[in-house]
Each structure stands twice: as C-alpha cells, then as structure tokens.
Motif scaffolding. Structure first.
Motif, PDB file in Angstrom:
ATOM      1  N   ARG A   1      43.732  -6.300  61.695  1.00 49.80           N
ATOM      2  CA  ARG A   1      43.277  -5.063  62.348  1.00 49.80           C
ATOM      3  C   ARG A   1      43.085  -5.241  63.855  1.00 49.80           C
ATOM      4  N   LEU A   2      42.967  -6.500  64.306  1.00 47.77           N
ATOM      5  CA  LEU A   2      42.746  -6.734  65.735  1.00 47.77           C
ATOM      6  C   LEU A   2      43.878  -6.181  66.596  1.00 47.77           C
ATOM      7  N   ILE A   3      45.138  -6.158  66.074  1.00 43.14           N
ATOM      8  CA  ILE A   3      46.221  -5.626  66.920  1.00 43.14           C
ATOM      9  C   ILE A   3      46.060  -4.115  67.135  1.00 43.14           C
ATOM     10  N   GLY A   4      45.226  -3.488  66.340  1.00 40.69           N
ATOM     11  CA  GLY A   4      44.996  -2.061  66.534  1.00 40.69           C
ATOM     12  C   GLY A   4      43.679  -1.758  67.215  1.00 40.69           C
ATOM     13  N   VAL A   5      42.628  -2.509  66.867  1.00 39.83           N
ATOM     14  CA  VAL A   5      41.300  -2.168  67.366  1.00 39.83           C
ATOM     15  C   VAL A   5      40.707  -3.243  68.283  1.00 39.83           C
ATOM     16  N   GLY A   6      41.421  -4.387  68.438  1.00 38.45           N
ATOM     17  CA  GLY A   6      40.873  -5.453  69.266  1.00 38.45           C
ATOM     18  C   GLY A   6      41.037  -5.167  70.754  1.00 38.45           C
ATOM     19  N   THR A   7      40.323  -5.951  71.588  1.00 37.45           N
ATOM     20  CA  THR A   7      40.490  -5.825  73.031  1.00 37.45           C
ATOM     21  C   THR A   7      40.655  -7.217  73.637  1.00 37.45           C
ATOM     22  N   VAL A   8      41.392  -7.268  74.750  1.00 35.50           N
ATOM     23  CA  VAL A   8      41.492  -8.506  75.520  1.00 35.50           C
ATOM     24  C   VAL A   8      41.066  -8.176  76.946  1.00 35.50           C
TER      25      VAL A   8
ATOM     26  N   LEU B   1      48.966   0.888  61.074  1.00 38.31           N
ATOM     27  CA  LEU B   1      48.209   0.312  59.968  1.00 38.31           C
ATOM     28  C   LEU B   1      46.897  -0.267  60.465  1.00 38.31           C
ATOM     29  N   ALA B   2      46.983  -1.017  61.580  1.00 43.01           N
ATOM     30  CA  ALA B   2      45.808  -1.699  62.090  1.00 43.01           C
ATOM     31  C   ALA B   2      44.795  -0.705  62.633  1.00 43.01           C
ATOM     32  N   ARG B   3      45.291   0.381  63.246  1.00 37.18           N
ATOM     33  CA  ARG B   3      44.398   1.385  63.806  1.00 37.18           C
ATOM     34  C   ARG B   3      43.729   2.185  62.708  1.00 37.18           C
ATOM     35  N   LEU B   4      44.556   2.660  61.744  1.00 42.67           N
ATOM     36  CA  LEU B   4      44.058   3.582  60.730  1.00 42.67           C
ATOM     37  C   LEU B   4      43.389   2.852  59.570  1.00 42.67           C
ATOM     38  N   ASN B   5      43.742   1.579  59.383  1.00 39.46           N
ATOM     39  CA  ASN B   5      43.210   0.794  58.265  1.00 39.46           C
ATOM     40  C   ASN B   5      43.570   1.442  56.933  1.00 39.46           C
ATOM     41  N   SER B   6      44.697   2.153  56.910  1.00 43.73           N
ATOM     42  CA  SER B   6      45.099   2.850  55.692  1.00 43.73           C
ATOM     43  C   SER B   6      46.553   3.249  55.807  1.00 43.73           C
ATOM     44  N   ALA B   7      47.245   3.355  54.686  1.00 38.16           N
ATOM     45  CA  ALA B   7      48.615   3.852  54.704  1.00 38.16           C
ATOM     46  C   ALA B   7      48.828   4.750  53.508  1.00 38.16           C
ATOM     47  N   GLU B   8      49.593   5.811  53.694  1.00 36.16           N
ATOM     48  CA  GLU B   8      49.989   6.652  52.580  1.00 36.16           C
ATOM     49  C   GLU B   8      51.445   7.028  52.796  1.00 36.16           C
ATOM     50  N   ALA B   9      52.066   7.590  51.754  1.00 31.21           N
ATOM     51  CA  ALA B   9      53.524   7.736  51.768  1.00 31.21           C
ATOM     52  C   ALA B   9      54.035   8.640  52.891  1.00 31.21           C
ATOM     53  N   ASP B  10      53.225   9.555  53.393  1.00 32.57           N
ATOM     54  CA  ASP B  10      53.754  10.425  54.450  1.00 32.57           C
ATOM     55  C   ASP B  10      53.076  10.161  55.790  1.00 32.57           C
ATOM     56  N   ILE B  11      52.621   8.935  55.998  1.00 28.47           N
ATOM     57  CA  ILE B  11      51.878   8.587  57.209  1.00 28.47           C
ATOM     58  C   ILE B  11      52.686   8.873  58.475  1.00 28.47           C
TER      59      ILE B  11
ATOM     60  N   LEU C   1      52.118 -12.164  56.562  1.00 26.19           N
ATOM     61  CA  LEU C   1      53.094 -11.633  55.609  1.00 26.19           C
ATOM     62  C   LEU C   1      53.283 -10.133  55.845  1.00 26.19           C
ATOM     63  N   GLY C   2      52.146  -9.431  56.006  1.00 30.46           N
ATOM     64  CA  GLY C   2      52.217  -7.992  56.258  1.00 30.46           C
ATOM     65  C   GLY C   2      52.983  -7.686  57.527  1.00 30.46           C
ATOM     66  N   ALA C   3      52.673  -8.432  58.596  1.00 28.72           N
ATOM     67  CA  ALA C   3      53.342  -8.193  59.876  1.00 28.72           C
ATOM     68  C   ALA C   3      54.839  -8.459  59.743  1.00 28.72           C
ATOM     69  N   ALA C   4      55.196  -9.536  59.047  1.00 25.05           N
ATOM     70  CA  ALA C   4      56.611  -9.875  58.896  1.00 25.05           C
ATOM     71  C   ALA C   4      57.333  -8.797  58.090  1.00 25.05           C
ATOM     72  N   LEU C   5      56.690  -8.315  57.028  1.00 28.51           N
ATOM     73  CA  LEU C   5      57.320  -7.278  56.200  1.00 28.51           C
ATOM     74  C   LEU C   5      57.504  -5.981  56.984  1.00 28.51           C
ATOM     75  N   GLY C   6      56.463  -5.592  57.737  1.00 27.48           N
ATOM     76  CA  GLY C   6      56.542  -4.354  58.504  1.00 27.48           C
ATOM     77  C   GLY C   6      57.672  -4.399  59.523  1.00 27.48           C
ATOM     78  N   LEU C   7      57.696  -5.482  60.314  1.00 22.47           N
ATOM     79  CA  LEU C   7      58.752  -5.620  61.320  1.00 22.47           C
ATOM     80  C   LEU C   7      60.113  -5.757  60.639  1.00 22.47           C
ATOM     81  N   GLY C   8      60.146  -6.528  59.545  1.00 20.75           N
ATOM     82  CA  GLY C   8      61.407  -6.777  58.846  1.00 20.75           C
ATOM     83  C   GLY C   8      62.006  -5.500  58.280  1.00 20.75           C
ATOM     84  N   ILE C   9      61.186  -4.688  57.623  1.00 18.91           N
ATOM     85  CA  ILE C   9      61.701  -3.439  57.051  1.00 18.91           C
ATOM     86  C   ILE C   9      62.161  -2.507  58.161  1.00 18.91           C
ATOM     87  N   GLY C  10      61.339  -2.399  59.216  1.00 20.01           N
ATOM     88  CA  GLY C  10      61.714  -1.541  60.339  1.00 20.01           C
ATOM     89  C   GLY C  10      63.071  -1.946  60.893  1.00 20.01           C
ATOM     90  N   ALA C  11      63.239  -3.242  61.152  1.00 21.57           N
ATOM     91  CA  ALA C  11      64.489  -3.723  61.749  1.00 21.57           C
ATOM     92  C   ALA C  11      65.652  -3.587  60.776  1.00 21.57           C
TER      93      ALA C  11
END
Lengths: 318, 317
Positions: B147-154, B224-234, B88-98
C-alpha cells in the motif's frame, strides 16, 4: 480418453436437460455482475429455489445496468417460459414495456429491490431506501451527541435510490438542530470518487465530525481519505457489505444500514414459486430496517454462501 | 519560439487561468494540502494516459486501458490477498498489463486490425474475464508494504506524485530525445514515409502498445494501493477520461502531434474541475454540466492563445 470425456459431458448435459424439464424453473433478473448486493440476491434466490426443489436461471446484463440487454433477456425468457420470474429492473421506468411482455406471456412476476413504475406483479419485496437512510443517519446523530459538522456523499443524481437516501439523511439531520450539514456532494456510489471527493472536501472542512455516505463503497473511500490525511470522523454507509462489516468490527466505521440482498433474493423466489403453485402470497413484503453496528454485526460476518433463507412462517407479511 | 512550444505555453496558461479563478473563489485552493491532493489525484489519470499518448502519437487508439486496469488489479489483488506477497502482486499487475498491451500490438501491427476495433474487442474480453474471475465480489485489504506505493510519502511528497514525475521525465526524454521516440512521431505523421525511410514500423507499433499496457499495469497497482480494494469494474469508467486527457493535452487523433507534458496538463485540468466543484460545493445536479462547460472553455482559451502565440512566433521569424 477424449471420447470418454465427451460422453461424460454429454451425459451431464442430458441429465441437466431432463432435470430442467421435470422441475420448475425461476428466471432471476438482476442489474449487474459488479455490485456484491446483487451477487447476494442471486445466492438467496438459488438457496430458496433449491430448498423448494426448483432451478434458477440467472439473467445478468454483461454491460452493467444495460436497458437493451435486459430487454433482450426478457424476450429470451418469454420464449423459454419458466415457471416464474423474479425481477429487478435495471431502470424502474424504462423496463415497464418488458414487464408487460412477461405479463402478456402469462408468467407470474415478483418485483424485488427497485419498485417498477408499471406492469403487473404478484408481489413486491423490498426495503425502503428512505427509512434505511434515516435510521442509519440517526445512529450517527446519536453517536455525535446531536451536535457537530457533517458531510453527505450522495449516490448517482437522478437514481431513485440516491434521491430517497439523500432525503432520509437530510431529514435525520434536520431532527438535530445542533448538527450542521457543511457539504453534500456526489460520489456516484463509487469508491474512488467517494475517496477523491472526501479528499477535496477535507481541504475546506478539516474539522468535520461525521460522514453520511449513500453506500458502503463511498463510506470506505471516505475512511481511506480521512486516514491518509490524518483526520478522524464517524462514518456511516448503507448495504452492510462484508468490507463495511470488517471496518465496523475493527472500530473504524460506525454503522451501515442493511439493505439485505440475500433476504430479498430468498423471499422474492419463495413468493414466485408459491405463486406458480397457486399458493397464497402476500402482495408486498417490506423488510424491517436493521442498522448494523458494533453491537450486532456478528450474523453479518457470515458469508452469504453460508446463510440460510428464512422459513415461510417467518417472512414478514403485509 | 516553435509552433509546438507556443501551443504548449497556451495550454499551461489555460490551466493557470482556471487555477486563478479557483484561487479567487476558494481560500483553501492554493494551500499546500490541496495542491498535493490535486497532484495525487492527477497521477492516477496520468499513468493511464501516458502510454495511451504514445498510441495516439502513432494515430492509433487504445480503448482497452480501463478494462485492462480492472483485470490487472483484480488478479494482482486476489493474489496478494491469498499469499500476502506484495512483489507477486506487483509482478502480476505489471505482467498482465504489459501482456495485454503486447496482444493489442500484435493485433494492430501484424494482423493489421484497426486499433479502435482490436482494442474494443480486447476491452470486452478483459472486462468479461474480470467479471467471471471476481463473480460479483470485491477483494480488499492488501499488505501494508504494498500500500505504500499508493499512500506512502518520501520527504513529505506522496509516492504517486514522485512516480508521476519520474514517468513524465523519462517518458519525455524517450519521446523527444531518442531515435525510437522520433520514429513513433514519424509513424503517426506518415506511416508509409516512415516505412520507406527505414523505420521498423511493425516493431515500433508493438512497442507502443506494449508500453501502453505496461503503464496501465502501473496505474492498476497505484489504484490498488490507493483504494485498498479491487472489483471487476474498477477501471471501466476511466477509459474516456484518459483519452480526453491525451486529446485535451494537444495530441491529435491523426497522429504525429502531442507530448507527455501536454497529457499531464490535460489530466491536471480534468482533476482540477472536480476539485474546484467540490471546494466550491457546486450543486450535484449541475456538476456534469459545469464539467463540460469548463473543459470547453479551457480548450477554447488554449486554441485562441495558441494561434495568437504561433502567429507572433511566425512573424518574429
């Protein structure tokens, strides 16, 4: 239906208008809408004013820390003539002419948080950045047993708070000859920069034992950088934000120096209203330094919205 | 050797020159750990700058990317915090951006508002919405899976670097090898000529701003995934570095010139400057000065060698 709604809104506006005309108002100036510290300060001001039967009007620049915006807000307040003003300057030097305009209008002004370089104030309420930094750093020195390698993440170079905190950190380190400062780099109070600078510094100093961050945002960023790279070190920050308290509770972070925005908002507003009522007020209130760690975090885990302002008798007076 | 290739080569050389200096001055610069570290830091700026590159190719500008990150990250973050649903978070983030990108595109293409002004207005709308929505409080602590999309490895490589490689490869194919990509260059070179030769200018412009919004949404998620936090002026402070990355990478504000690989090089250069200063422990007071000086020096080297290569290429036939 629509008409009923319209009348309801008009009625509410009229009620708000008369209430405002009857009661006292306090204009509260803070620096920005982004830092939770100032949000806590605004809540404290609202609490204190409500307890004393007054209203608060908040003035916050839409662009964070904007000097021209705060100056134009002051012009606005000079026209509206509230009972008193509680004031955090967005810049301690640049806002002096603005304070003088408030003085000329005869409105009592209480300066909180950042001490203004000039203008007349009923009182100053604040905490010492230097003392907070030194005491919090001492907590880290103690945890390290007085030896090891440490890194400082500085705030914005040139900002008064950053200079004082850096001085406090360095003085505490100097008290411990066994502790070596291996790097001191700016993270500009930003979480992302705190993390990236820490990632970079870890390349050169993987064996670091402690991190002194000038605020909690950078401290949390540093914790993330440490965890992601599989390193571990004791980390301290300043501000006692909710997130830092959570990290302290979870045992990830060592300590955070409390700057206590909520209390500053409370006490500043109490003094402002007392001054407007011609009651006696202290010239300055220096809040005692509290270093929050695993032993005393509980009261800080309560959200500011649920905290109560101190009684006037309990306000530390100097 | 074409002129564009010559300039790209010069740009790579400028970055290599900076790397050589850093490697000489710091013995940890060339370690695997630091290289991974630099690339991971570069990826954040690159995502933001990649869609922006397409906008600049059409002679436009998108000033709303930083504020777009702020709003997308805050909404996605609070939604995940409330529901624990990474998707849901990923969809909202991409959706708002687009969606923001689409609005920008409609304003520029249909209402013919100059892109600088349309996206400047959008910047304030988004930033204001983020401030009002967050009310001064940060949101933090997101689901581990997200968080894996920010801190995970393949395979030992961090996910953001892999995503950056994918966006770079797909984007380069899109701009250089597809008709739509070529049409974007054509609009920037001469919009009237493009329209007369049958390019659907309005639709391509809308597409370009939509893509800029979408990559910004992607950047917001990685943030978001890297910082594990969001604020209004991120995201507020990221707009100018993103534009700088695009322009240092060789794109022209007049449109029609530039490439995604160039933008990658630009983002890499800006990241290397911070990395280098931290490794060499440059005094905090001098860091802004050194940042500016290195950027100017690198661009100067790039222009000198680019001209030299191009002259040689023309002489050679």
């Amino acid at each position: 239906m629509r008409r009923t709604l319209l009348f309801a809104v008009l009625g509410m506006l009229a009620a708000a208008g008369t209430a405002r005309a009857d009661g006292e108002t306090v204009a509260v100036f803070t620096k920005n809408q982004t830092n939770p510290f100032f949000a806590a300060e605004r809540v404290g001001a609202e609490r204190a004013a409500a307890a004393m039967g007054a209203h608060v009007i908040q003035y916050v620049p839409t662009k964070p820390d904007s000097i021209p915006e705060q100056l134009s807000e002051i012009d606005d307040v000079v026209v509206k003539k509230p009972s008193a003003v509680v004031f955090v300057p967005v810049d301690y030097k640049a806002m002096v002419p603005g304070v003088q305009r408030l003085n000329a209008a005869g409105i009592p002004v209480v300066n909180i948080t950042d001490r203004s370089a000039g203008g007349d104030f009923v009182a100053f309420v604040g905490a010492s950045d230097y003392e907070i930094a030194k005491m919090t750093a001492r907590r880290l020195m103690h945890a390290l047993g007085g030896k090891g390698k440490v890194i400082i993440l500085e705030g914005v170079r040139g900002a008064l708070t950053a200079q004082d905190r850096l001085r406090g950190f360095k003085d505490a380190i100097a008290e411990n000859p066994g502790v070596t400062l291996v790097a001191s780099q700016p993270g500009n109070y930003q979480r992302l920069q705190g993390m990236q600078v820490m990632e970079n510094l870890l390349q050169a100093h993987p064996d670091v034992d402690g991190v002194l961050a000038a605020n909690d945002a950078m401290a949390i960023g540093a914790l993330d950088a440490l965890a992601d790279s599989g390193h571990s070190a004791q980390v301290i920050g300043i501000n006692a934000t909710r997130e830092a308290i959570d990290a302290i509770k979870a045992g990830k972070m060592l300590a955070s120096g409390d700057y206590n925005g909520f209390l500053q908002g409370c006490i500043g507003t109490m003094i402002a209203l007392r001054a407007a009522r011609h009651e006696s007020v202290p010239k300055s209130v220096a809040l005692p330094v509290v270093v929050v760690d695993k032993s005393n975090y509980q009261p800080y885990a309560v959200p500011v919205e649920k905290r109560a302002c101190p009684k006037w008798e309990d306000v530390p007076q100097h | 050797m074409s002129r564009a290739l010559a300039q790209l080569l010069a740009r790579v050389l400028a970055v290599l020159a900076l790397c050589a200096v850093l490697a000489l001055l710091s013995d940890v610069f060339l370690t695997r750990g630091n290289i991974v570290n630099v690339l991971r830091q570069t990826s954040l700026l690159f995502f933001l700058a990649s869609g922006l590159t397409l906008v600049v190719l059409t002679a436009g500008l998108d000033l709303s990317v930083g504020a777009n990150i702020s709003l997308a990250a805050c909404v996605a973050g609070t939604a995940m915090k409330a529901t624990g649903e990474p998707l849901l978070g990923a969809a909202l983030g991409l959706g708002i951006g687009a969606a923001v990108g689409l609005c920008n595109g409609l304003m520029v293409a249909l209402l013919r508002i100059p892109s600088f002004i349309a996206t400047y207005g959008m910047l304030w709308v988004l930033q204001g919405a983020a401030y009002a929505y967050m009310a001064g409080q940060p949101v933090y602590g997101f689901p581990r899976a997200f968080r894996l999309i920010g801190v995970g490895t393949v395979g030992g490589i961090p996910v953001p670097i892999l995503l950056m490689a994918a966006v770079l490869a797909l984007g380069s194919v899109f701009t250089a090898r597809t008709i739509w990509g070529q049409q974007i260059y054509a609009i920037g070179a001469n919009a009237t000529a493009a329209r007369l030769s049958g390019v659907p200018v309005k639709r391509r412009l809308i597409l370009v701003y939509l893509l800029s919004g979408a990559t910004t949404g992607l950047a917001a998620l990685i943030f978001l995934a890297r910082l594990n936090s969001a604020e209004a002026d991120i995201g507020g402070e990221l707009t100018l570095p993103a534009i700088a990355a695009v322009l240092i990478g060789g794109a022209s504000l007049f449109g029609g010139v530039g490439s995604l690989f160039g933008t990658f090089i630009g983002a890499l250069l800006l990241t290397l400057v911070l990395n280098g200063m931290n490794l060499l422990e440059v005094d905090a007071r001098w860091q802004p000065f050194v940042t500016g000086a290195i950027i100017l020096a690198a661009v100067w080297i790039d222009m000198r060698t680019g001209r030299m290569f191009a002259a040689r290429a023309e002489k050679g036939g």
